[in-house]
Design a protein around this motif. Sequence first.
Motif, PDB file in Angstrom:
ATOM      1  N   ALA A 102      47.817  47.708  35.266  1.00 42.49           N
ATOM      2  CA  ALA A 102      47.824  47.014  36.567  1.00 42.49           C
ATOM      3  C   ALA A 102      46.680  46.004  36.630  1.00 42.49           C
ATOM      4  O   ALA A 102      46.856  44.885  37.122  1.00 42.49           O
ATOM      5  N   LEU A 103      45.509  46.389  36.111  1.00 40.15           N
ATOM      6  CA  LEU A 103      44.356  45.483  36.098  1.00 40.15           C
ATOM      7  C   LEU A 103      44.640  44.266  35.227  1.00 40.15           C
ATOM      8  O   LEU A 103      44.360  43.126  35.626  1.00 40.15           O
ATOM      9  N   LEU A 104      45.207  44.484  34.042  1.00 41.98           N
ATOM     10  CA  LEU A 104      45.557  43.364  33.158  1.00 41.98           C
ATOM     11  C   LEU A 104      46.507  42.382  33.850  1.00 41.98           C
ATOM     12  O   LEU A 104      46.271  41.172  33.849  1.00 41.98           O
ATOM     13  N   ARG A 105      47.588  42.914  34.405  1.00 38.99           N
ATOM     14  CA  ARG A 105      48.570  42.053  35.087  1.00 38.99           C
ATOM     15  C   ARG A 105      47.927  41.300  36.241  1.00 38.99           C
ATOM     16  O   ARG A 105      48.147  40.102  36.425  1.00 38.99           O
ATOM     17  N   HIS A 108      45.519  38.461  35.000  1.00 40.16           N
ATOM     18  CA  HIS A 108      46.283  37.324  34.456  1.00 40.16           C
ATOM     19  C   HIS A 108      46.942  36.531  35.580  1.00 40.16           C
ATOM     20  O   HIS A 108      46.911  35.291  35.574  1.00 40.16           O
ATOM     21  N   ARG A 109      47.529  37.242  36.538  1.00 44.13           N
ATOM     22  CA  ARG A 109      48.164  36.557  37.678  1.00 44.13           C
ATOM     23  C   ARG A 109      47.131  35.799  38.505  1.00 44.13           C
ATOM     24  O   ARG A 109      47.369  34.664  38.911  1.00 44.13           O
ATOM     25  N   GLY A 112      46.041  32.730  36.684  1.00 45.97           N
ATOM     26  CA  GLY A 112      47.149  31.775  36.727  1.00 45.97           C
ATOM     27  C   GLY A 112      47.286  31.094  38.075  1.00 45.97           C
ATOM     28  O   GLY A 112      47.731  29.954  38.174  1.00 45.97           O
ATOM     29  N   SER A 113      46.882  31.784  39.136  1.00 45.53           N
ATOM     30  CA  SER A 113      46.935  31.217  40.491  1.00 45.53           C
ATOM     31  C   SER A 113      45.702  30.394  40.817  1.00 45.53           C
ATOM     32  O   SER A 113      45.579  29.881  41.928  1.00 45.53           O
ATOM     33  N   GLY A 114      44.775  30.310  39.866  1.00 44.34           N
ATOM     34  CA  GLY A 114      43.567  29.511  40.086  1.00 44.34           C
ATOM     35  C   GLY A 114      42.475  30.240  40.847  1.00 44.34           C
ATOM     36  O   GLY A 114      41.528  29.616  41.319  1.00 44.34           O
ATOM     37  N   HIS A 115      42.585  31.561  40.976  1.00 44.27           N
ATOM     38  CA  HIS A 115      41.555  32.320  41.680  1.00 44.27           C
ATOM     39  C   HIS A 115      40.295  32.414  40.830  1.00 44.27           C
ATOM     40  O   HIS A 115      40.362  32.554  39.612  1.00 44.27           O
ATOM     41  N   GLY A 116      39.146  32.350  41.496  1.00 49.62           N
ATOM     42  CA  GLY A 116      37.868  32.402  40.791  1.00 49.62           C
ATOM     43  C   GLY A 116      37.124  33.705  40.984  1.00 49.62           C
ATOM     44  O   GLY A 116      36.339  34.107  40.129  1.00 49.62           O
ATOM     45  N   LEU A 117      37.350  34.389  42.109  1.00 47.34           N
ATOM     46  CA  LEU A 117      36.624  35.621  42.403  1.00 47.34           C
ATOM     47  C   LEU A 117      37.587  36.623  43.026  1.00 47.34           C
ATOM     48  O   LEU A 117      38.213  36.327  44.042  1.00 47.34           O
ATOM     49  N   VAL A 118      37.703  37.800  42.392  1.00 46.01           N
ATOM     50  CA  VAL A 118      38.609  38.831  42.892  1.00 46.01           C
ATOM     51  C   VAL A 118      37.836  40.129  43.100  1.00 46.01           C
ATOM     52  O   VAL A 118      36.750  40.307  42.556  1.00 46.01           O
ATOM     53  N   LEU A 119      38.421  41.010  43.892  1.00 48.88           N
ATOM     54  CA  LEU A 119      37.826  42.315  44.164  1.00 48.88           C
ATOM     55  C   LEU A 119      38.711  43.380  43.534  1.00 48.88           C
ATOM     56  O   LEU A 119      39.913  43.407  43.756  1.00 48.88           O
ATOM     57  N   ARG A 154      38.024  39.612  28.010  1.00 50.95           N
ATOM     58  CA  ARG A 154      36.895  38.685  27.998  1.00 50.95           C
ATOM     59  C   ARG A 154      37.342  37.234  28.085  1.00 50.95           C
ATOM     60  O   ARG A 154      36.597  36.373  28.533  1.00 50.95           O
ATOM     61  N   SER A 155      38.573  36.957  27.674  1.00 58.02           N
ATOM     62  CA  SER A 155      39.071  35.586  27.801  1.00 58.02           C
ATOM     63  C   SER A 155      39.354  35.246  29.261  1.00 58.02           C
ATOM     64  O   SER A 155      39.520  34.085  29.606  1.00 58.02           O
ATOM     65  N   LEU A 156      39.414  36.257  30.125  1.00 60.19           N
ATOM     66  CA  LEU A 156      39.676  36.046  31.551  1.00 60.19           C
ATOM     67  C   LEU A 156      38.422  36.181  32.405  1.00 60.19           C
ATOM     68  O   LEU A 156      38.293  35.529  33.427  1.00 60.19           O
ATOM     69  N   VAL A 157      37.512  37.065  31.993  1.00 62.25           N
ATOM     70  CA  VAL A 157      36.396  37.484  32.841  1.00 62.25           C
ATOM     71  C   VAL A 157      35.100  36.771  32.464  1.00 62.25           C
ATOM     72  O   VAL A 157      34.685  36.791  31.309  1.00 62.25           O
TER      73      VAL A 157
END
Length: 184
Positions: A102-105, A108-109, A112-119, A154-157
């Motif tokens: 669930a974390l991976l999906r 990535h989503r 892909g949506s251009g989000h920079g900071l998530v919780l 690491r390619s995402l974070v």
Amino acid sequence: MTRKSRTRQLSPEEKRLWSHVARHVKPMAGKRLTPEPGDRAAPAPQVAAPAPVPAPLPPPKPALPPLAPVERRTLQALRRGRKDVDSVIDLHGMRQEEAHFALLRFLHRAQGSGHGLVLVITGKGGAAVSSGLVEERGVLRRMVPHWLRLPDLRSLVVGFEEASPQHGGSGALYVRLRRRRGAG
């Protein structure tokens, strides 16, 4: 008038020294080392077949970029309510494997949506007593930071920090995402 040559002949000791040096020198490609006439110490060099050219090595994989903490100004803005997170995922109550996928999906989503900071909410966990044995709890709280450090994420974070109390405190993480390649 004849001019006398000024070439000096090598002494036997100098010849031995030269022979020793010549035996330990590799001739340049296409050149042969010819022994001095009358020099028995220097054997004729063997002409070896050209060495096979090794196949070129694949280019090295780029090193994983180091994780960086979330910027202090961003954390202050989040704490003061002047900035919101772009997206939220709540993992608590999930099993490890389910939470990992669930974390991976989600990441990535979000990227892909251009989000920079998530919780990412992991839950605080704790210890629960079950039939006299201590049952392990708070697994996601420990595992999510580990997963965020793995090569596949690491390619995402860019980095992550414990969330402020109004966002879950030690039971949640702010995760800073990298911009998508090719995105503005």
